[in-house]
Design a protein around this motif. Structure first.
Motif, PDB file in Angstrom:
ATOM      1  N   PRO A  20       0.817  -1.212   0.000  1.00 32.95           N
ATOM      2  CA  PRO A  20       0.000   0.000   0.000  1.00 32.95           C
ATOM      3  C   PRO A  20       0.850   1.261   0.000  1.00 32.95           C
ATOM      4  CG  PRO A  20       0.023  -0.980   2.181  1.00 32.95           C
ATOM      5  CD  PRO A  20       0.724  -1.948   1.268  1.00 32.95           C
ATOM      6  N   ASP A  21       0.410   2.233  -0.748  1.00 34.58           N
ATOM      7  CA  ASP A  21       1.037   3.543  -0.763  1.00 34.58           C
ATOM      8  C   ASP A  21       0.434   4.397   0.343  1.00 34.58           C
ATOM      9  OD1 ASP A  21       1.360   6.483  -1.690  1.00 34.58           O
ATOM     10  OD2 ASP A  21       2.738   5.349  -2.968  1.00 34.58           O
ATOM     11  N   GLU A  22       1.235   5.330   0.855  1.00 36.18           N
ATOM     12  CA  GLU A  22       0.770   6.206   1.942  1.00 36.18           C
ATOM     13  C   GLU A  22      -0.515   6.927   1.564  1.00 36.18           C
ATOM     14  OE1 GLU A  22       1.295   7.798   5.823  1.00 36.18           O
ATOM     15  OE2 GLU A  22       2.467   6.278   4.770  1.00 36.18           O
ATOM     16  N   ALA A  23      -0.610   7.369   0.321  1.00 36.42           N
ATOM     17  CA  ALA A  23      -1.770   8.147  -0.108  1.00 36.42           C
ATOM     18  C   ALA A  23      -2.995   7.281  -0.364  1.00 36.42           C
ATOM     19  CB  ALA A  23      -1.429   8.944  -1.360  1.00 36.42           C
ATOM     20  N   ARG A  26      -7.378   5.325   3.427  1.00 37.32           N
ATOM     21  CA  ARG A  26      -8.504   6.204   3.706  1.00 37.32           C
ATOM     22  C   ARG A  26      -9.130   5.806   5.041  1.00 37.32           C
ATOM     23  NH1 ARG A  26      -6.321   8.356   0.271  1.00 37.32           N
ATOM     24  NH2 ARG A  26      -7.071   9.204  -1.719  1.00 37.32           N
ATOM     25  N   PRO A  27      -9.522   6.781   5.875  1.00 42.74           N
ATOM     26  CA  PRO A  27     -10.163   6.433   7.154  1.00 42.74           C
ATOM     27  C   PRO A  27     -11.506   5.762   6.935  1.00 42.74           C
ATOM     28  CG  PRO A  27     -10.309   8.793   6.746  1.00 42.74           C
ATOM     29  CD  PRO A  27      -9.390   8.233   5.693  1.00 42.74           C
ATOM     30  N   LEU A 237     -13.961   6.181  17.098  1.00 41.68           N
ATOM     31  CA  LEU A 237     -12.743   5.387  17.313  1.00 41.68           C
ATOM     32  C   LEU A 237     -12.463   4.484  16.113  1.00 41.68           C
ATOM     33  CD1 LEU A 237     -12.640   4.289  21.051  1.00 41.68           C
ATOM     34  CD2 LEU A 237     -11.912   6.411  19.975  1.00 41.68           C
ATOM     35  N   ILE A 238     -13.513   3.916  15.531  1.00 42.04           N
ATOM     36  CA  ILE A 238     -13.317   3.066  14.358  1.00 42.04           C
ATOM     37  C   ILE A 238     -12.736   3.876  13.202  1.00 42.04           C
ATOM     38  CG2 ILE A 238     -14.510   1.659  12.627  1.00 42.04           C
ATOM     39  CD1 ILE A 238     -16.475   0.811  14.786  1.00 42.04           C
ATOM     40  N   SER A 239     -13.145   5.144  13.104  1.00 43.15           N
ATOM     41  CA  SER A 239     -12.648   5.991  12.010  1.00 43.15           C
ATOM     42  C   SER A 239     -11.169   6.325  12.162  1.00 43.15           C
ATOM     43  CB  SER A 239     -13.462   7.293  11.938  1.00 43.15           C
ATOM     44  OG  SER A 239     -13.115   8.178  12.995  1.00 43.15           O
ATOM     45  N   LEU A 240     -10.583   6.011  13.307  1.00 45.59           N
ATOM     46  CA  LEU A 240      -9.151   6.205  13.486  1.00 45.59           C
ATOM     47  C   LEU A 240      -8.343   5.134  12.752  1.00 45.59           C
ATOM     48  CD1 LEU A 240      -9.012   7.166  17.271  1.00 45.59           C
ATOM     49  CD2 LEU A 240      -8.871   8.683  15.294  1.00 45.59           C
ATOM     50  N   PHE A 241      -9.016   4.110  12.248  1.00 45.32           N
ATOM     51  CA  PHE A 241      -8.351   3.084  11.454  1.00 45.32           C
ATOM     52  C   PHE A 241      -8.547   3.411   9.978  1.00 45.32           C
ATOM     53  CE2 PHE A 241      -8.911   1.124  15.523  1.00 45.32           C
ATOM     54  CZ  PHE A 241      -7.779   0.337  15.679  1.00 45.32           C
ATOM     55  N   GLN A 242      -7.511   3.152   9.207  1.00 43.75           N
ATOM     56  CA  GLN A 242      -7.521   3.456   7.779  1.00 43.75           C
ATOM     57  C   GLN A 242      -7.418   2.173   6.968  1.00 43.75           C
ATOM     58  OE1 GLN A 242      -4.189   6.164   7.376  1.00 43.75           O
ATOM     59  NE2 GLN A 242      -5.391   7.923   8.056  1.00 43.75           N
ATOM     60  N   HIS A 243      -7.967   2.218   5.755  1.00 40.56           N
ATOM     61  CA  HIS A 243      -8.019   1.040   4.902  1.00 40.56           C
ATOM     62  C   HIS A 243      -7.522   1.384   3.507  1.00 40.56           C
ATOM     63  CE1 HIS A 243     -10.486  -1.872   2.301  1.00 40.56           C
ATOM     64  NE2 HIS A 243      -9.534  -2.577   2.870  1.00 40.56           N
ATOM     65  N   ASP A 244      -6.717   0.487   2.955  1.00 39.72           N
ATOM     66  CA  ASP A 244      -6.288   0.615   1.564  1.00 39.72           C
ATOM     67  C   ASP A 244      -7.063  -0.422   0.763  1.00 39.72           C
ATOM     68  OD1 ASP A 244      -4.896   1.119  -0.801  1.00 39.72           O
ATOM     69  OD2 ASP A 244      -3.435  -0.447  -0.334  1.00 39.72           O
ATOM     70  N   GLY A 248      -5.982  -4.171   0.609  1.00 34.74           N
ATOM     71  CA  GLY A 248      -6.744  -4.782   1.689  1.00 34.74           C
ATOM     72  C   GLY A 248      -6.131  -4.584   3.058  1.00 34.74           C
ATOM     73  N   HIS A 249      -5.081  -3.745   3.150  1.00 36.13           N
ATOM     74  CA  HIS A 249      -4.400  -3.515   4.421  1.00 36.13           C
ATOM     75  C   HIS A 249      -5.168  -2.503   5.276  1.00 36.13           C
ATOM     76  CE1 HIS A 249      -1.049  -5.354   2.206  1.00 36.13           C
ATOM     77  NE2 HIS A 249      -0.522  -5.611   3.380  1.00 36.13           N
ATOM     78  N   TYR A 250      -5.058  -2.687   6.597  1.00 33.87           N
ATOM     79  CA  TYR A 250      -5.595  -1.736   7.571  1.00 33.87           C
ATOM     80  C   TYR A 250      -4.434  -1.213   8.421  1.00 33.87           C
ATOM     81  CZ  TYR A 250     -10.346  -3.365   6.605  1.00 33.87           C
ATOM     82  OH  TYR A 250     -11.540  -3.666   5.994  1.00 33.87           O
ATOM     83  N   ARG A 251      -4.589   0.001   8.935  1.00 35.47           N
ATOM     84  CA  ARG A 251      -3.587   0.539   9.843  1.00 35.47           C
ATOM     85  C   ARG A 251      -4.241   1.582  10.737  1.00 35.47           C
ATOM     86  NH1 ARG A 251       0.075   4.925   6.379  1.00 35.47           N
ATOM     87  NH2 ARG A 251      -1.591   6.488   6.161  1.00 35.47           N
ATOM     88  N   LEU A 252      -3.598   1.865  11.860  1.00 35.06           N
ATOM     89  CA  LEU A 252      -4.040   2.945  12.727  1.00 35.06           C
ATOM     90  C   LEU A 252      -3.547   4.269  12.155  1.00 35.06           C
ATOM     91  CD1 LEU A 252      -5.439   3.656  15.448  1.00 35.06           C
ATOM     92  CD2 LEU A 252      -3.201   3.406  16.539  1.00 35.06           C
ATOM     93  N   ASP A 253      -4.373   5.292  12.232  1.00 30.71           N
ATOM     94  CA  ASP A 253      -4.021   6.611  11.717  1.00 30.71           C
ATOM     95  C   ASP A 253      -2.661   7.045  12.281  1.00 30.71           C
ATOM     96  OD1 ASP A 253      -3.806   9.366  11.135  1.00 30.71           O
ATOM     97  OD2 ASP A 253      -5.971   9.592  11.116  1.00 30.71           O
ATOM     98  N   PRO A 254      -1.695   7.394  11.424  1.00 28.39           N
ATOM     99  CA  PRO A 254      -0.374   7.823  11.909  1.00 28.39           C
ATOM    100  C   PRO A 254      -0.451   8.995  12.884  1.00 28.39           C
ATOM    101  CG  PRO A 254      -0.296   7.430   9.545  1.00 28.39           C
ATOM    102  CD  PRO A 254      -1.739   7.327   9.943  1.00 28.39           C
ATOM    103  N   ALA A 255      -1.483   9.839  12.750  1.00 30.07           N
ATOM    104  CA  ALA A 255      -1.626  10.968  13.674  1.00 30.07           C
ATOM    105  C   ALA A 255      -1.883  10.493  15.093  1.00 30.07           C
ATOM    106  CB  ALA A 255      -2.765  11.884  13.211  1.00 30.07           C
ATOM    107  N   VAL A 256      -2.460   9.303  15.244  1.00 34.03           N
ATOM    108  CA  VAL A 256      -2.710   8.738  16.572  1.00 34.03           C
ATOM    109  C   VAL A 256      -1.491   7.975  17.055  1.00 34.03           C
ATOM    110  CG1 VAL A 256      -4.195   7.168  17.891  1.00 34.03           C
ATOM    111  CG2 VAL A 256      -5.172   8.568  16.061  1.00 34.03           C
ATOM    112  N   GLN A 257      -0.814   7.315  16.150  1.00 36.41           N
ATOM    113  CA  GLN A 257       0.366   6.535  16.519  1.00 36.41           C
ATOM    114  C   GLN A 257       1.549   7.406  16.903  1.00 36.41           C
ATOM    115  OE1 GLN A 257       0.850   3.888  13.083  1.00 36.41           O
ATOM    116  NE2 GLN A 257       0.574   2.178  14.486  1.00 36.41           N
ATOM    117  N   ARG A 258       1.584   8.618  16.381  1.00 35.12           N
ATOM    118  CA  ARG A 258       2.728   9.490  16.642  1.00 35.12           C
ATOM    119  C   ARG A 258       2.834   9.800  18.126  1.00 35.12           C
ATOM    120  NH1 ARG A 258       1.215  13.453  13.661  1.00 35.12           N
ATOM    121  NH2 ARG A 258       1.894  12.412  11.761  1.00 35.12           N
TER     122      ARG A 258
END
Length: 267
Positions: A20-23, A26-27, A237-244, A248-258
């Motif tokens: 997945p690319d950073e861009a 999407r939340p 809280l669910i919207s803090l997770f992003q999906h490509d 098909g990858h999921y990740r936690l919003d980098p703004a929260v992980q920082r």
């Protein structure tokens, strides 16, 4: 004979195709998730209302059958579908907060606090432990020049205020969509849990504690506001997770992980 360089190139292309690319992230949609969760709460309320009215207007066995269904969906009682759903929303909220806390985000202690509070609220929703606050509440209400109906509010409201203040920094640090969702959800919950429930309590006291349709409908409004508020907070809280969608990858919003910057000399 197969060219090793060509194989490596093909493998690299395949890897690039699924990486997945950073861009591309999407939340998850807060409005869509919240609408679906609130729709379930509305259905529960409508089933309770329709079966109550049918029970009151029909006689015989059919009336009793409608009353049985009403009992399963009555938001004013424990140990039924309404309580299970409300308690389940809190349980999911607490589990999701704990999952985020395990990711090591900023304000990690606040995430753990939110998880514990939500899990305790889940238990309380099912067992209605907060109503035991009426014992100290009865002592406090004697000092007031007005009646509050349910006296547990005098103890529960300050506790909710303290918890809100402890979580304020965490909430304000969230992305705008989650911030608005949690603030709106909290406002709806407090309007129902404190405002409408206090009005219901005053009406019940004025009616010599006789439950009538006005009180039952007031309880439905109260519980709908509470469930809608929890649903909004959970969706936030669910919207803090992003999906490509491509990979098909999921990740936690980098703004929260920082992580927040450490103070000089901090361990």
């Amino acid at each position: 004979m197969t060219d090793p360089a060509a194989v490596r190139t093909a493998d690299a292309r395949a890897t690039d195709a699924v990486t997945p690319d950073e861009a591309d992230f999407r939340p998850l949609s807060l409005p869509r998730i919240a609408a679906r969760l609130i729709a379930v709460a509305v259905v529960i309320i409508l089933v309770a209302l329709v079966t109550l009215l049918a029970h009151q207007r029909i006689t015989g066995v059919t009336s009793q059958n409608f009353h049985t269904v009403f009992w399963y969906f009555d938001v004013g009682r424990e140990y039924n579908m309404a309580t299970w759903y409300n308690s389940g929303l809190w349980l999911l909220l607490g589990g999701l907060a704990a999952m985020i806390a395990l990711a090591g985000p900023s304000f990690r202690r606040s995430w753990w606090l939110l998880a514990v509070v939500a899990l305790l609220a889940s238990v309380d929703e099912y067992l209605e432990i907060h109503e035991r606050f009426d014992v100290p509440g009865d002592r406090l209400v004697a000092l007031l020049p007005f009646d509050v109906g349910f006296t547990w509010v005098l103890v529960g409201a300050p506790i909710a205020l303290v918890i809100g203040l402890l979580l304020l920094r965490l909430v304000l640090s969230l992305p705008r969509r989650a911030l608005i969702g949690i603030l709106l959800g909290g406002a709806l919950f407090l309007v129902g849990a404190v405002g409408v429930e206090s009005l219901n309590g005053r009406h019940l006291a004025a009616s010599d504690w006789i439950v009538d349709n006005r009180y039952i409908c007031g309880t439905m409004i109260e519980e709908l506001l509470e469930m809608s508020g929890i649903a909004l907070a959970l969706a936030a809280l669910i919207s803090l997770f992003q999906h490509d969608a491509a990979s098909g990858h999921y990740r936690l919003d980098p703004a929260v992980q920082r992580r927040a910057p450490r103070r000089p000399g901090a361990p």
